[in-house]
Design an enzyme around this catalytic site. Structure first.
Site, PDB file in Angstrom:
ATOM      1  N   LYS A   1       0.625  -1.063  -0.045  1.00 55.93           N
ATOM      2  CA  LYS A   1      -0.060   0.016  -0.034  1.00 55.93           C
ATOM      3  C   LYS A   1       0.838   1.170   0.081  1.00 55.93           C
ATOM      4  CE  LYS A   1      -3.325  -0.509   2.795  1.00 55.93           C
ATOM      5  NZ  LYS A   1      -5.070  -0.395   2.845  1.00 55.93           N
TER       6      LYS A   1
ATOM      7  N   ARG B   1      -3.317   2.683   8.842  1.00 56.30           N
ATOM      8  CA  ARG B   1      -3.465   1.395   8.203  1.00 56.30           C
ATOM      9  C   ARG B   1      -2.336   0.616   8.255  1.00 56.30           C
ATOM     10  NH1 ARG B   1      -6.593   5.045   4.599  1.00 56.30           N
ATOM     11  NH2 ARG B   1      -8.715   4.129   4.259  1.00 56.30           N
TER      12      ARG B   1
ATOM     13  N   GLY C   1      -6.532 -10.491   8.343  1.00 58.63           N
ATOM     14  CA  GLY C   1      -6.068 -10.634   9.529  1.00 58.63           C
ATOM     15  C   GLY C   1      -5.141  -9.859  10.377  1.00 58.63           C
TER      16      GLY C   1
ATOM     17  N   MET D   1      -4.148  -5.652  11.240  1.00 57.83           N
ATOM     18  CA  MET D   1      -5.171  -4.718  11.637  1.00 57.83           C
ATOM     19  C   MET D   1      -5.390  -3.950  10.291  1.00 57.83           C
ATOM     20  SD  MET D   1      -4.492  -1.331  13.723  1.00 57.83           S
ATOM     21  CE  MET D   1      -4.489  -0.172  12.302  1.00 57.83           C
TER      22      MET D   1
ATOM     23  N   ARG E   1      -3.706  -1.129  -6.354  1.00 59.46           N
ATOM     24  CA  ARG E   1      -2.841  -2.247  -6.462  1.00 59.46           C
ATOM     25  C   ARG E   1      -3.389  -3.402  -7.707  1.00 59.46           C
ATOM     26  NH1 ARG E   1      -5.637  -5.033  -1.072  1.00 59.46           N
ATOM     27  NH2 ARG E   1      -7.690  -5.014  -1.814  1.00 59.46           N
TER      28      ARG E   1
ATOM     29  N   HIS F   1      -4.625 -45.894  -7.285  1.00 60.91           N
ATOM     30  CA  HIS F   1      -4.993 -46.469  -8.563  1.00 60.91           C
ATOM     31  C   HIS F   1      -6.312 -45.312  -8.910  1.00 60.91           C
ATOM     32  CE1 HIS F   1      -7.899 -48.715 -10.941  1.00 60.91           C
ATOM     33  NE2 HIS F   1      -6.949 -49.254 -11.737  1.00 60.91           N
TER      34      HIS F   1
ATOM     35  N   ARG G   1       1.097 -47.083 -20.578  1.00 61.68           N
ATOM     36  CA  ARG G   1       0.764 -48.288 -19.669  1.00 61.68           C
ATOM     37  C   ARG G   1       0.416 -49.336 -20.021  1.00 61.68           C
ATOM     38  NH1 ARG G   1       0.000 -43.175 -15.805  1.00 61.68           N
ATOM     39  NH2 ARG G   1       1.619 -43.316 -13.941  1.00 61.68           N
TER      40      ARG G   1
ATOM     41  N   ARG H   1       5.280 -48.639 -22.691  1.00 59.04           N
ATOM     42  CA  ARG H   1       5.786 -49.045 -21.636  1.00 59.04           C
ATOM     43  C   ARG H   1       5.619 -50.729 -21.562  1.00 59.04           C
ATOM     44  NH1 ARG H   1       5.037 -47.565 -15.668  1.00 59.04           N
ATOM     45  NH2 ARG H   1       3.108 -48.708 -15.763  1.00 59.04           N
TER      46      ARG H   1
ATOM     47  N   GLU I   1      13.149 -45.294 -12.142  1.00 62.01           N
ATOM     48  CA  GLU I   1      12.329 -45.232 -10.924  1.00 62.01           C
ATOM     49  C   GLU I   1      12.876 -45.710  -9.659  1.00 62.01           C
ATOM     50  OE1 GLU I   1       8.077 -46.515 -12.854  1.00 62.01           O
ATOM     51  OE2 GLU I   1       9.724 -48.109 -13.383  1.00 62.01           O
TER      52      GLU I   1
ATOM     53  N   SER J   1      13.295 -42.072 -19.150  1.00 60.88           N
ATOM     54  CA  SER J   1      12.121 -41.377 -18.484  1.00 60.88           C
ATOM     55  C   SER J   1      11.856 -41.549 -16.997  1.00 60.88           C
ATOM     56  CB  SER J   1      10.825 -42.087 -19.281  1.00 60.88           C
ATOM     57  OG  SER J   1       9.760 -41.168 -18.945  1.00 60.88           O
TER      58      SER J   1
ATOM     59  N   GLY K   1      10.462 -42.095 -14.034  1.00 60.53           N
ATOM     60  CA  GLY K   1       8.945 -42.559 -13.060  1.00 60.53           C
ATOM     61  C   GLY K   1       9.062 -41.905 -11.900  1.00 60.53           C
ATOM     62  N   THR K   2       8.689 -40.716 -11.558  1.00 61.35           N
ATOM     63  CA  THR K   2       9.060 -40.014 -10.279  1.00 61.35           C
ATOM     64  C   THR K   2       8.048 -40.625  -9.178  1.00 61.35           C
ATOM     65  OG1 THR K   2       7.908 -38.132 -11.366  1.00 61.35           O
ATOM     66  CG2 THR K   2      10.365 -37.969 -10.783  1.00 61.35           C
ATOM     67  N   ASN K   3       6.556 -41.371  -9.733  1.00 63.03           N
ATOM     68  CA  ASN K   3       5.733 -41.685  -8.697  1.00 63.03           C
ATOM     69  C   ASN K   3       6.710 -42.816  -7.883  1.00 63.03           C
ATOM     70  OD1 ASN K   3       3.852 -40.223 -10.125  1.00 63.03           O
ATOM     71  ND2 ASN K   3       3.284 -42.059 -11.311  1.00 63.03           N
ATOM     72  N   ASP K   4       7.207 -43.863  -8.752  1.00 60.15           N
ATOM     73  CA  ASP K   4       7.797 -44.876  -8.091  1.00 60.15           C
ATOM     74  C   ASP K   4       9.322 -44.504  -7.434  1.00 60.15           C
ATOM     75  OD1 ASP K   4       6.555 -47.466  -7.955  1.00 60.15           O
ATOM     76  OD2 ASP K   4       6.514 -47.376 -10.236  1.00 60.15           O
TER      77      ASP K   4
ATOM     78  N   CYS L   1       7.727 -38.840 -16.712  1.00 59.43           N
ATOM     79  CA  CYS L   1       6.613 -39.343 -16.757  1.00 59.43           C
ATOM     80  C   CYS L   1       5.526 -39.770 -15.486  1.00 59.43           C
ATOM     81  CB  CYS L   1       6.394 -40.445 -17.588  1.00 59.43           C
ATOM     82  SG  CYS L   1       7.197 -41.904 -17.057  1.00 59.43           S
TER      83      CYS L   1
ATOM     84  N   TYR M   1      11.692 -33.611 -22.240  1.00 62.01           N
ATOM     85  CA  TYR M   1      10.159 -33.365 -22.220  1.00 62.01           C
ATOM     86  C   TYR M   1       9.526 -33.649 -21.139  1.00 62.01           C
ATOM     87  CZ  TYR M   1      10.130 -38.223 -22.750  1.00 62.01           C
ATOM     88  OH  TYR M   1      10.457 -39.669 -22.568  1.00 62.01           O
TER      89      TYR M   1
HETATM   90  C1  PEP Z   1       6.014 -43.927 -12.044  1.00 61.33           C
HETATM   91  O1  PEP Z   1       6.487 -44.587 -11.388  1.00 61.33           O
HETATM   92  O2  PEP Z   1       6.365 -42.695 -12.205  1.00 61.33           O
HETATM   93  C2  PEP Z   1       5.214 -44.023 -13.493  1.00 61.33           C
HETATM   94  C3  PEP Z   1       5.132 -43.199 -14.379  1.00 61.33           C
HETATM   95  O3  PEP Z   1       4.809 -45.250 -13.430  1.00 61.33           O
HETATM   96  P1  PEP Z   1       3.650 -45.910 -12.847  1.00 61.33           P
HETATM   97  O4  PEP Z   1       2.804 -44.869 -12.020  1.00 61.33           O
HETATM   98  O5  PEP Z   1       2.901 -46.682 -13.665  1.00 61.33           O
HETATM   99  O6  PEP Z   1       4.099 -46.746 -11.849  1.00 61.33           O
HETATM  100 MG    MG Z   2       6.113 -46.718 -12.099  1.00 60.59          MG
END
Ligand code: PEP
Ligand code: MG
Length: 894
Positions: A28, A98, A107, A109, A354, A470, A576, A632, A760, A780, A782-785, A847, A867
């Site tokens: 302000k 102010r 939150g 004054m 603002r 899932h 998959r 895959r 993974e 690639s 596989g950042t989930n695993d 992925c 990618y």
């Molecule tokens: C992963 O593990 O990141 C992945 C893309 O494979 P999935 O989720 O099928 O295990």
């Molecule tokens: Mg996986």
């Protein structure tokens, strides 16, 4: 020693600070200084810096020694410009006080107006204004606000007194009270304050000022402010500034007014002034909702069907000046402005400006319009839209004005809103879905057998499971709204109902879910359909030009692949293959294959699977013509595919002609203690090479067929999951090449293909050089695993305790949603470096679900991946996030 400057003045056509000094002057204060330098009419005043606030706390709540002196000097300057004196009974200067942090912070004054009024100065104000009623009304407002904000007394105390007076006089509106009435109200207010706090209301202007400054500083550490800071990642060290500004009065009769405005419509983005005002009122009357504000413009009034005149009509001259002023501001700040203003006896004063908050839809339109108007560049337009906000535009969302009866809350697993009848069974969901009945599938958790039910449903709720369960992954892939891990939902299949929030909901009853917030609501809540206007495509085009990262989609069905292409995906980054078996007719063959107790049995089952595999691949290649398709090989966490219970085993026995007792024994043998760490991924291909051979054959035969038919060979990438060692990779590479040569020999034709691996496992990242050496041509992540295996947290079970970690602040984010850059990210970085050291130029992507998360995409840009691949509906978000990352926004979220 040079002394620190704690106070910055503004007004009277100049300022000590400017808009770039937000950190020191707060949002302000910096903007008041800027407006003042622009020559816009800003009531003069001064800002006490955030540094003064920090010093105050560092010194045990003591003001810096020279602060009082600097405040006095700044006040003297304001007195000079306004030709009034603070505390002068005959010619009093009144001020507002102010708070003003760097970021606007509810939150804190808020405001004390009319400070400087006391039993003497009120008389001065009365004679200066020639309006005794106005003077005493101002005084009572001041007592009320100051007592509430600074002395901590309740508003009700004053409202009751006021109501009593009105009742005694037999009037309903404040405007009906006369000067004498307000005088009596003031006396009663002062008496109430004295009674409540044991000392009189402060009369000395100087004491009032320091009381208010202290209250602003103190509010930086109140519980509400602390909570808000925690929620929004605002560091305590920022501190707040204090703005002291000379008062201007919107309540000085019919040529005075006060209002708020946006330079464009904050909800639709339409390039038209939008706002409200009240004649003869002070600022808080507009927000308090005591009187209904009027429209600013004539068009706005006509749209609302209002009979009260707009500002354009009631105060045309000053309205013209106001329009010019806000146009100047918008051009100057190059963004939509949210302003507050007051008109005092026909004279305009700007109190705040603002950058205005806006909906996703408005953000998109404003960005594109401003670029077209030449106000900002196309790159800037790309930076102006929050990628995550596009979600709102791609899915139906709940009508924000509709009431909601929330009965449970879970994770916002897949965005969008849906309404339908509760169904607990996937077959039933499919049956009703075919009849056109909207249903919401409610399950403890989902498994591959629920795919047809999930497809038929408008939305999905699960009581268990996290953001990569899932249900969550599949629902996102399909674009179905999903709330997962709604722990408060207790399903009782025996009686056909679920309990939540102390209520019972029976099968067939209607519920609504919001997959963007995680809310489950009783009954139907109206939704709004997404609208993909031309602006959307325009902005996406600019984003595509700006980005370096390619964006692919995770897709396996033809429908998903088409959707992905429609959203601009540049290929498939993850198909998959186990998801291609979810249909009823196929799952039996897969189970037969898994449960076969020898190679012959497996080959018999594989022979049933191969034709539809090949058919699916053919279709995918055709849809993605000219673009890479990464397939895959099978990675079934076994527990997702094993038959559950006697009924399913019997059904499988009937379908396969195998002995039920034997199948049961085999299923028991195969059951694993830790399926997520069990016999999955390429371990299946190593133990049973015939499975992967069948898949490689199906892929390459499909490719040759498409090449024969269309003349163009598809860009095939064969990917092996859960690889952890060079020798594993070597085994898989040889298996792939050997099978390929067989196919080519038989077909009398060849196609190019790449062989790669998913990273993974921490070991795969650490030994990425080995994998490249052993024949991997792309990777690639596989950042989930990789998240699961790095943290040692099962994706299936995380939902049970992650909430507690997030609530306790142990984790800042769900690591399955936002890539943990310090840990998992470090492994990604290592994998990238080691792979490139061995094979310069090797293609690499991501992925896991993080491939669609904007801040994680920023990280992918920094580590130099080629990618990202994400679920089809997130493709536009990823395209925009990738563009922002390339344009240097990657640091923004960190
Ligand atoms: C992963 O593990 O990141 C992945 C893309 O494979 P999935 O989720 O099928 O295990
Ligand atoms: Mg996986």
């Amino acid at each position: 020693m040079t002394s620190t400057r704690w106070v910055y003045g503004f007004g009277g056509g100049g300022a000590d600070g400017d808009a770039s000094m937000k950190n020191l002057l707060g949002g302000k204060g910096a903007n008041l200084a800027e407006m003042s330098s622009l020559g816009l009419p800003v009531p003069p005043g001064f800002t006490i810096t955030t540094e003064a606030c920090n010093r105050y706390y560092a010194d045990g709540r003591q003001y810096p020694a020279d602060l009082a002196e600097q405040v006095r000097a700044a006040m003297a300057e304001v007195e000079k410009v306004t030709d009034k004196r603070f505390g002068d009974p005959a010619n009093p200067l009144l001020v507002s006080v102010r708070s003003g942090a760097r970021a606007s912070m509810p939150g804190m004054m808020d405001t004390v107006l009319n400070l400087g009024l006391n039993d003497q100065t009120v008389e001065g104000l009365a004679s200066l204004s020639g309006d005794r009623r106005f003077a005493f009304d101002s005084y009572r407002r001041f007592i009320q606000m100051y007592s509430n904000v600074v002395l901590g007394l309740s508003h009700d105390l004053f409202e009751e007194i006021l109501d009593d007076h009105k009742e005694r006089l037999g009037v309903e509106l404040d405007t009906e009270l006369e000067a004498g009435d307000w005088e009596r109200v003031v006396a009663a207010f002062k008496q109430a304050v004295e009674q409540a706090q044991g000392e009189p209301f402060p009369q000395e202007a100087e004491a009032q000022l320091w009381g208010a400054i202290g209250a602003v500083f103190a509010s930086w550490m109140n519980e509400r402010a602390k909570f808000y800071r925690r929620m929004h990642d605002i560091p305590e060290s920022w501190g707040t500034a204090v703005n002291v500004q000379s008062m201007v009065f919107g309540n000085m009769g019919e040529t005075s007014a006060t209002g708020v405005a946006f330079t464009r419509n904050p909800s639709t983005g339409e390039a038209r002034l939008y706002g409200e005002f009240l004649i003869n009122a002070q600022g808080e009357d507009v927000v308090a909702g005591i009187r209904t504000p009027q429209a600013l413009t004539r068009a706005g009034r006509e749209e609302m069907g209002d009979s009260e005149p707009s500002m354009e009509e009631a105060l045309p001259k000053v309205f013209g000046q106001f329009v010019e002023t806000v146009e100047t501001l918008e051009r100057h700040y190059r963004d939509m402005q949210d302003v507050e203003f007051t008109v005092e006896r026909g004279r305009l004063w700007m109190l705040q400006t603002r950058n205005g908050k806006r909906t996703a839809k408005a953000a998109l339109k404003i960005a594109v319009d401003m670029a077209r108007e030449g106000l900002i560049s196309e790159d800037e337009a790309v930076m102006r839209v929050e990628p995550q906000a596009l979600d709102q535009l791609l899915h139906p969302m709940l009508d924000p004005t509709a009431p909601r009866d929330v009965i449970a809350k879970g994770l916002p697993a897949s965005p969008g809103a849906a309404t339908g009848q509760v169904v607990f069974d996937s077959d039933e969901a499919e049956r009703l879905g075919k009849l056109g009945t909207p249903v919401i599938l409610v399950r403890e958790e989902t498994s591959p057998e629920d795919i047809h039910g999930m497809h038929a449903a408008r939305g999905i709720v699960t009581a268990r499971g996290g953001m990569t369960s899932h249900a969550a992954v599949v629902a996102r892939g399909m674009g179905r709204p999903c709330v997962s891990g709604a722990g408060g939902v207790h399903i009782d299949l025996a009686t056909g109902l679920f309990k939540a929030g102390g209520r019972e909901v029976k099968a067939g009853e209607t519920i609504t879910i919001d997959g963007s917030s995680g809310e489950v609501m009783a009954g139907a809540v109206p939704t709004i359909e997404p609208e993909m206007s031309g602006d959307f495509a325009t902005l996406m085009g600019w984003a595509d030009r700006a980005r370096r990262l390619r964006v692919r989609a995770n897709a396996e069905t033809p429908l998903d692949a088409r959707t992905a292409r429609g959203f601009g995906a540049e290929g498939i980054g993850l198909c998959r293959t186990e998801h291609m078996f979810f249909e009823d007719s196929r799952i039996a063959a897969v189970r037969e294959m898994i449960l076969a107790d020898d190679e012959a049995g497996r080959r018999a089952a594989l022979a049933k699977i191969e034709p539809f595999q090949k058919g699916d691949f053919t279709e995918l290649f055709e849809i993605m013509a000219g673009l890479p398709v990464t397939i895959r090989l099978l990675d079934p966490p076994l527990h997702e595919f094993l038959p559950h219970g006697d009924a399913e085993i019997e059904a499988l026995a009937r379908a396969s002609g195998l002995d039920a007792a034997k199948l049961k024994r085999r299923a028991r043998d195969l059951a694993e203690s830790n399926p997520m760490l069990g016999h999955r991924g390429c371990r299946l291909g190593v133990a049973y090479p015939e499975i992967y051979e069948m898949q490689v054959r199906a892929i390459l035969e499909a490719a040759i067929e498409v090449k024969g038919r269309t003349g163009d060979a598809p860009l095939v990438e064969i990917m092996h999951p859960l690889v952890g060692a060079g020798r594993e990779m070597k085994f898989l590479r040889e298996l792939t090449d050997r099978t390929a040569e067989d196919v080519f020999a038989q077909a009398g034709d060849r196609v190019d293909y790449l062989v790669g691996a998913m990273i993974e496992l921490p070991r795969a990242a650490i030994r990425a050089g080995d994998l490249a050496e052993a024949g991997a041509e792309f990777f690639s992540f596989g950042t989930n695993d990789l998240t699961q295996t790095t943290f040692g947290i099962s994706r299936d079970d995380a939902g049970r305790f992650l909430g507690a970690y997030l609530d306790a602040g142990v984790y800042e984010n769900d690591p399955f949603v936002r890539l943990d850059q310090e840990g998992v990210g470090e492994l990604v970085r290592m994998g990238v470096e080691r792979a490139r050291a061995t094979k310069p130029g090797i293609k690499m992507g991501i992925c896991g679900e993080h491939g669609g998360d904007p801040s994680s995409i920023g990280f992918c840009e920094i580590v130099g991946l080629d990618y990202v691949s994400c679920s089809p509906y997130r493709t536009p978000i990823a395209r925009l996030a990738a563009a922002q990352a390339a344009l240097g926004g990657a640091e923004k979220d960190r």
